[in-house]
Design a protein around this motif. Sequence first.
Motif, PDB file in Angstrom:
ATOM      1  N   GLU A 464       7.378   3.940  -0.101  1.00 59.46           N
ATOM      2  CA  GLU A 464       6.081   4.362   0.505  1.00 59.46           C
ATOM      3  C   GLU A 464       6.669   4.660   1.320  1.00 59.46           C
ATOM      4  O   GLU A 464       5.391   3.310   2.208  1.00 59.46           O
ATOM      5  CB  GLU A 464       4.967   4.651  -0.650  1.00 59.46           C
ATOM      6  CG  GLU A 464       4.019   5.494   0.045  1.00 59.46           C
ATOM      7  CD  GLU A 464       4.639   7.212  -0.034  1.00 59.46           C
ATOM      8  OE1 GLU A 464       4.339   6.972   1.269  1.00 59.46           O
ATOM      9  OE2 GLU A 464       4.737   7.027  -1.370  1.00 59.46           O
ATOM     10  N   ASP A 466       4.589   6.019   3.635  1.00 63.36           N
ATOM     11  CA  ASP A 466       3.368   5.470   4.415  1.00 63.36           C
ATOM     12  C   ASP A 466       2.736   4.482   4.133  1.00 63.36           C
ATOM     13  O   ASP A 466       1.113   4.373   4.554  1.00 63.36           O
ATOM     14  CB  ASP A 466       2.467   6.756   4.046  1.00 63.36           C
ATOM     15  CG  ASP A 466       3.323   7.980   4.109  1.00 63.36           C
ATOM     16  OD1 ASP A 466       3.378   8.326   4.939  1.00 63.36           O
ATOM     17  OD2 ASP A 466       2.685   8.788   3.729  1.00 63.36           O
ATOM     18  N   ASN A 467       2.858   3.032   3.843  1.00 61.70           N
ATOM     19  CA  ASN A 467       2.357   2.160   3.198  1.00 61.70           C
ATOM     20  C   ASN A 467       2.107   1.021   4.788  1.00 61.70           C
ATOM     21  O   ASN A 467       2.668  -0.461   4.736  1.00 61.70           O
ATOM     22  CB  ASN A 467       2.837   1.458   2.671  1.00 61.70           C
ATOM     23  CG  ASN A 467       2.345   1.931   1.035  1.00 61.70           C
ATOM     24  OD1 ASN A 467       1.652   2.387   1.093  1.00 61.70           O
ATOM     25  ND2 ASN A 467       3.533   1.660   0.471  1.00 61.70           N
ATOM     26  N   GLY A 721       9.960   8.273   0.157  1.00 60.88           N
ATOM     27  CA  GLY A 721       8.829   7.949  -0.442  1.00 60.88           C
ATOM     28  C   GLY A 721       9.366   9.682  -1.087  1.00 60.88           C
ATOM     29  O   GLY A 721       8.954  11.018  -0.216  1.00 60.88           O
ATOM     30  N   THR A 741       6.838  12.335  -0.280  1.00 58.30           N
ATOM     31  CA  THR A 741       5.756  12.296   0.298  1.00 58.30           C
ATOM     32  C   THR A 741       4.646  11.729   1.204  1.00 58.30           C
ATOM     33  O   THR A 741       3.511  11.787   1.457  1.00 58.30           O
ATOM     34  CB  THR A 741       4.761  11.063  -1.160  1.00 58.30           C
ATOM     35  OG1 THR A 741       5.614   9.288  -0.835  1.00 58.30           O
ATOM     36  CG2 THR A 741       5.135  11.411  -1.976  1.00 58.30           C
ATOM     37  N   SER A 742       5.853  11.722   2.007  1.00 56.62           N
ATOM     38  CA  SER A 742       5.869  11.042   3.628  1.00 56.62           C
ATOM     39  C   SER A 742       6.663  12.210   5.132  1.00 56.62           C
ATOM     40  O   SER A 742       6.334  11.776   6.162  1.00 56.62           O
ATOM     41  CB  SER A 742       6.157   9.928   3.735  1.00 56.62           C
ATOM     42  OG  SER A 742       7.763   9.509   3.218  1.00 56.62           O
ATOM     43  N   ARG A 761       5.651  16.562   5.002  1.00 52.70           N
ATOM     44  CA  ARG A 761       4.886  15.512   4.126  1.00 52.70           C
ATOM     45  C   ARG A 761       4.188  16.693   2.963  1.00 52.70           C
ATOM     46  O   ARG A 761       3.600  17.622   2.872  1.00 52.70           O
ATOM     47  CB  ARG A 761       3.602  15.290   5.000  1.00 52.70           C
ATOM     48  CG  ARG A 761       2.838  13.914   3.929  1.00 52.70           C
ATOM     49  CD  ARG A 761       1.372  13.583   4.436  1.00 52.70           C
ATOM     50  NE  ARG A 761       2.282  13.006   5.954  1.00 52.70           N
ATOM     51  CZ  ARG A 761       2.385  11.776   6.085  1.00 52.70           C
ATOM     52  NH1 ARG A 761       2.521  10.788   4.861  1.00 52.70           N
ATOM     53  NH2 ARG A 761       2.803  11.341   6.980  1.00 52.70           N
TER      54      ARG A 761
END
Length: 772
Positions: A464, A466-467, A721, A741-742, A761
């Motif tokens: 992920e 986005d972390n 992601g 997701t990203s 996204r």
Amino acid sequence: MGQSTWGVLLLISSFLVRARASTALWFNESAIIPIGSGRLGAEVFGQVPTEVLVLNEDRIWSGSINDPNNPSCPGVLPQVRDFIWKDDLLDALNTVQASCMATPIGQQVFQTAGNLSLAFPSDSMSSLIAYNHSLDLNTAIATTTYTTSGGVQFTRTSFASHPDNVIVLKISANVTGQVEFEASFTTPMDIPTFSANESSLTLTGRGQTRDLPGSINFLARAEISTTNGSISVGQSGDTLVVSGADEAILKIAIDTNYVRYDDLSADPEAKVSATLDSVRDKTWEELRDSHVEDYSALFGRVEISLGTPNEFTFLPTNARKNLPGGADADSDLFALYAQYGRYQGIASSRKTEPSNLQGIWNSETNPPWGSKHTLNINQQMNSWLAEPLNIAETLDPLWNMISEMAERGKDTAATEYNITRGWIGHHNTGIWRDSAPIDAAFYGMWPMAPAWMMQHFWEHYAFEPDNVEWVQDVAYPLMKSLSEFYLDFLVVAPEDVEPNEYLVTNPSMSPERAIRADNGTSVSLTYGSTIDNQLLLDLFNHTIEFATLLNVDEDFAANLTTTISRLIPLRIGYLGQIQEWARDYNNPGGFTHISHLYPLFPSSHIDPRLNETLANAANVSLVLRGDSDAGWPTAWRANCYARLLDGEKALYYMTRLLQLFSYDNLWSINDNVFQIDANFGGANAVAEMILQSHNGEIHLLPAIPAAWGEGKVTGFRARGGFTVDLAWSVGVLTEATIKSTSGTAATVRYAGKTVDLTFSRGEEKTLGMSDF
């Protein structure tokens, strides 16, 4: 009814059969069913006439905090290194044993809270009719039903609620006034007390003394309410007797004085009282619904179906496990195994402690291997499935444990190695966040375990992207500090030992593997083992990537880059195997650990798509190491063969895992005791056979065996992601839906061909055979 309606009904029926086959355990005899809220655990046996719930709280441990670090170690390390350069390995081992090991040399252990027993005035097991003992993985609810010889049907339903912080058990009957039992606590723990009042039982105890005084105080309380009937205190004064009720509900809370490893100031009585106060007025339905809503938000992300339902699908789980035909007879059993691993992860690792060697389910005061957190494979195996099988939140306790171990690891680095930058740990830790070398030099003098744990920190970002805030606040500070330690720990190998004068670890080992026997004594310490070099390669590369991501520490990252160029590369030994140590000692006999194959899995430096020579050498290593007579090494091998894209061999090890190294309740077996790491490792192997996502590609169906010719999965996660849904028939991809997701790009591989995709996204794209 029209033909189309029948078709819809058949599809629905097939779906329900598949869903139940992969999400339900059931037994027609007593068996341990584990339930857990992350912090609280219980083993539900389903026994008649006396039911027993083995209770656990994940911070009930023996002993207390101390300073175990050995200040004699820095003075002998130069001599140890010199012994190793000269290949005098026995003297090296003996010197480390005498001067570097922790005091005390053993570590503290995870312990049980005790048992809650419910004695019913009903028939024995042999006289029951229609007995069923089951666990619904979709709801995390265990149910036991049976009919007595008198014709009364009893139902016991239990779950461990994460949102309400209690274990709940409802006992009911189909005839009014028939619910009767006597409830009592027992415990083997220190200074126990037992008491009862008109509606509750209370147990108090303390963690036992093992070299160090016990200091974890705990309290367990069970509150009982009934519909009709009566509750009274038993003759002994510490039991409760329920008589003539229509149903009874038990709410069990357990807590300790533990705040963190260096703070035991909490009041377990106050915490338990507050918990029970908060649920006292909640109905059974309210407790159940909040539990199911919370749990299913995690578990419900993934569905797995393998094979076509058949006459074996609804057999009891223990019968399915032992079918002579294995996967050919009942492929969905492997889907059940993977989903059961996800269930156990959610049940044993949320908010407080990560899953230990028994998850959270331990009935003993001195469990095998201490039920600790073993960091040279087992804890890693416990964590493998969380990212690809979409329960990454269950790793939150791991981040906390390693962060706290790093606090103590600063003192270990200074005292044991005279290194004042960074932190370090060794092959075990526990509730006291110990970081010193324990057990024996042969096993314990391995300061590389933290580097392996950092791989999970990297993977959390890889799955992920986005972390970024988490990387900045949690992962990068730990990785940078650990890298600083290793920069100071590495030494230059003498030219007569390594002509290229590589930077190497010394002392080093390939965890728990003997190099040879010197004078009848097995030795393990050497320099520059393969796993050490590969762990450093990953740690340094990932630290560099995080520094670049955060736009910090340019000079430090450049130093790491230079250091990487001076590490020993992978070597192939004279038997054609991946060489396990810098010197080709070549101990080819069978053994559990295959640490030198870390670059194959869980890392990805060996990839048959990129380097056939290294992949062939990895296969030789697996053949030389042989099968294993335990669960977790078998699961490890299944993952390795999946990475070698050999689905049939991966299935061979998964079948061994299920049939030879699993109890009837599918708990994994190690040396004739339960150890949970294979449950998690085996679940991950199923995922690796279906989807892989390393070295810049999402690889669809990379290692599907012939027995899994039909299948469908939803909710799998891929690095970069992505969430991936897959379906296939007669071994051929029918559809793959990939959602980002990203907003990163992806290269997708199937059947030797690749396609490049770009995403915004939240965008999803669907691929079929025609796209490859």
